[in-house]
Design an enzyme around this catalytic site. Sequence first.
Site, short mmCIF file in Angstrom:
data_model
loop_
_atom_site.label_atom_id
_atom_site.label_comp_id
_atom_site.label_asym_id
_atom_site.label_seq_id
_atom_site.Cartn_x
_atom_site.Cartn_y
_atom_site.Cartn_z
N ILE A 76 0.83 -1.21 0.00
CA ILE A 76 0.00 0.00 0.00
C ILE A 76 0.86 1.26 0.00
CG2 ILE A 76 -0.33 0.13 2.53
CD1 ILE A 76 -2.84 1.01 -0.32
N GLY B 139 -5.92 -6.70 -0.10
CA GLY B 139 -6.39 -5.81 0.96
C GLY B 139 -5.43 -4.64 1.13
N GLU B 140 -5.39 -4.09 2.35
CA GLU B 140 -4.54 -2.94 2.70
C GLU B 140 -5.06 -1.63 2.10
OE1 GLU B 140 -0.44 -3.47 1.60
OE2 GLU B 140 -0.26 -5.39 2.62
N GLY B 141 -6.04 -1.72 1.18
CA GLY B 141 -6.47 -0.56 0.41
C GLY B 141 -5.89 -0.54 -0.99
N ASP C 56 -7.59 -2.00 5.00
CA ASP C 56 -7.79 -2.87 6.15
C ASP C 56 -6.60 -3.78 6.32
OD1 ASP C 56 -8.34 -5.76 4.89
OD2 ASP C 56 -9.27 -4.23 3.64
#
Lengths: 370, 370
Positions: free
Chosen positions: A114, A333-335, A191
């Site tokens: 990210i 994930g992570e954005g 997240d």
Amino acid sequence: MTEAQSPEPEAQRPLSEAIATTVAEVSGLDTDAVSTARQRQDSLTKPRGSLGVLEDISVQLSGLAGSCPPPLPDKATIAVFAADHGVHAQGVTPWPQEVTAQMVGNFLAGGAVINAIAAEVNARVVIIDIGVAAELDDHPMLLAHKVRAGTADMTETAAMSRAEVIQAVETGISVARRLVSDGAQCLVTGDMGIANTTASAALIAVFTGTDPALVTGRGTGIDTATLDTKVEVIRRALALHQPDPGDPIGVLSAVGGLEHAGLTGFLLGAAALRIPVILDGVIAAAAALCAHALAADSVAAMIAGHRSTEPGSQIALQHLGLRALVDLDLRLGEGSGGALALPLVRSAARVLREVASFDSAGVVDKEQHQ
Amino acid sequence: MTEAQSPEPEAQRPLSEAIATTVAEVSGLDTDAVSTARQRQDSLTKPRGSLGVLEDISVQLSGLAGSCPPPLPDKATIAVFAADHGVHAQGVTPWPQEVTAQMVGNFLAGGAVINAIAAEVNARVVIIDIGVAAELDDHPMLLAHKVRAGTADMTETAAMSRAEVIQAVETGISVARRLVSDGAQCLVTGDMGIANTTASAALIAVFTGTDPALVTGRGTGIDTATLDTKVEVIRRALALHQPDPGDPIGVLSAVGGLEHAGLTGFLLGAAALRIPVILDGVIAAAAALCAHALAADSVAAMIAGHRSTEPGSQIALQHLGLRALVDLDLRLGEGSGGALALPLVRSAARVLREVASFDSAGVVDKEQHQ
């Protein structure tokens, strides 16, 4: 009390003042701005409709801002809500729980995916500790809002209390407000939480009324035996709690995660402020269902950043009427998927702001020509 | 003469020295760099494979550059090849032919969609007049390389001579070389030419052996009667010329456009220089088939920027083994879909360059843990 609450079971379970106020501020797109934006798109020097989904995004941004053209969402912030999950004890993932805290350390050190993508798309990254099961040191990128050190195991008891859900939702609202007051013109959900696809699948099963087997996926890459376990764990939790989709706080309490509750508030906060918020993957999609259940018009602020490989993601987005912008088999994930959509969203706004009309550019319009 | 030519009919029809030299310089991905890149991806702090298609792009960029990590393609140039088409006389589009020159004027004035998107993704735009049927004034963004003022009507005669094809291909090669020597680390194809989806469909039909009805679409938005005309026009042209896919210069001469020939050279030039080149839509896909027919390894340099709504686009990309990055129902051209893919390509490179490994970040790796 808002109208949405009165006929529902939720009426007997009041939201906190902060949540109720935010929910009351949420409304749909400005229909005048939507109409003006559609007309403007059709006047630009390009075949009508030729920018496909980007035209829809530009119209949504206009309707959200209440102005056409909409502001260019140059300044963007990715908010990564991090939390741990008691259901990890049920063997739903091969990753050890301490990886949540280790990855938060990686985010803060700038070493995660990210961080690389955020640098590329010119976005700020903040991490919200809303429930990591470890003590985290202070850091300028870290917002310390731990509600509890991870949820309880949903197969044994409620994942968290209603009061904890409300605290986490309020935290999400205040994070959105703070980031926007810091200058963010666009928000992106992120997240981090080992086992959080299990809670996501449980939430999606409840809010969309879908069998757990159809919304549960391999997350970060589990084998078939673990997938079977994961589905069975969700079935047991749902059988234990019998969550009522008309009571979103209760659903989050039973089978949600602290990051889902935080993201629910974050989405409501963005919608109340009329700031576009790009959803990342399946965790965000699950939170979006919660936000939608609390305030249906909050979807007006949401843009689906990407289509995760998790099957629940697509089912949730369909339920919300959202089409994903990026579809590249991402499941990180992570954005990351939300951040990758930022240049697409900005381009959509920029077209409506900067492109010449047939008249102004002296280009013959097919529609006039025929 | 290259090996690829010797067993083919093309052997009797020599390419020009410039084209043959460039074709000889084209080779596939560096297998050592590919292997190193795959290993490096698997060591990064994310679940293996979780970045989906972006991982494949990062590996391709490494193999193309012959180094891992690959250079970050910060400096990008979008080259919009503009030309007119004699087949316009057959009523394949409602847009008048002068819109090609008018839109070139719009590009040069900065008022078109490609200008807005290029500004967003930080790319330079140049326009190549390779065959516009109008006199164009000098402009710093315009490269004046008109081979002829539009093609002839392919239903009556060859669209252009073999000598003109060769001149246009050589122009495309020299444009790629010039833009790279100006600093471009990544190229993007663009196009402008009223009626150019008709020539594209004809080229795709020939090179993929597909019935014209299956590769012909509504272009910028034609009605069903015009679509029927378009398919019939392509059938007549193919029946007249009987183009031989083993003779790509001959195919371009029979049914191609000057921008297709220019883009063919542009793709070969990029591949020879080992610079990634992002394809825009169906016009680029048709040119990519020509480049592939001349030098199969040129596909190593190509990245499919987006999936056009034109049916021929997807058929061509499948033939080339390419997966499109952006899939948003775009059908504009100009390079818009290719430009939108730039942040995705750059993000892919950046991940491989900047993300920490499990070891360096102190994060437990699932694969080691199990």
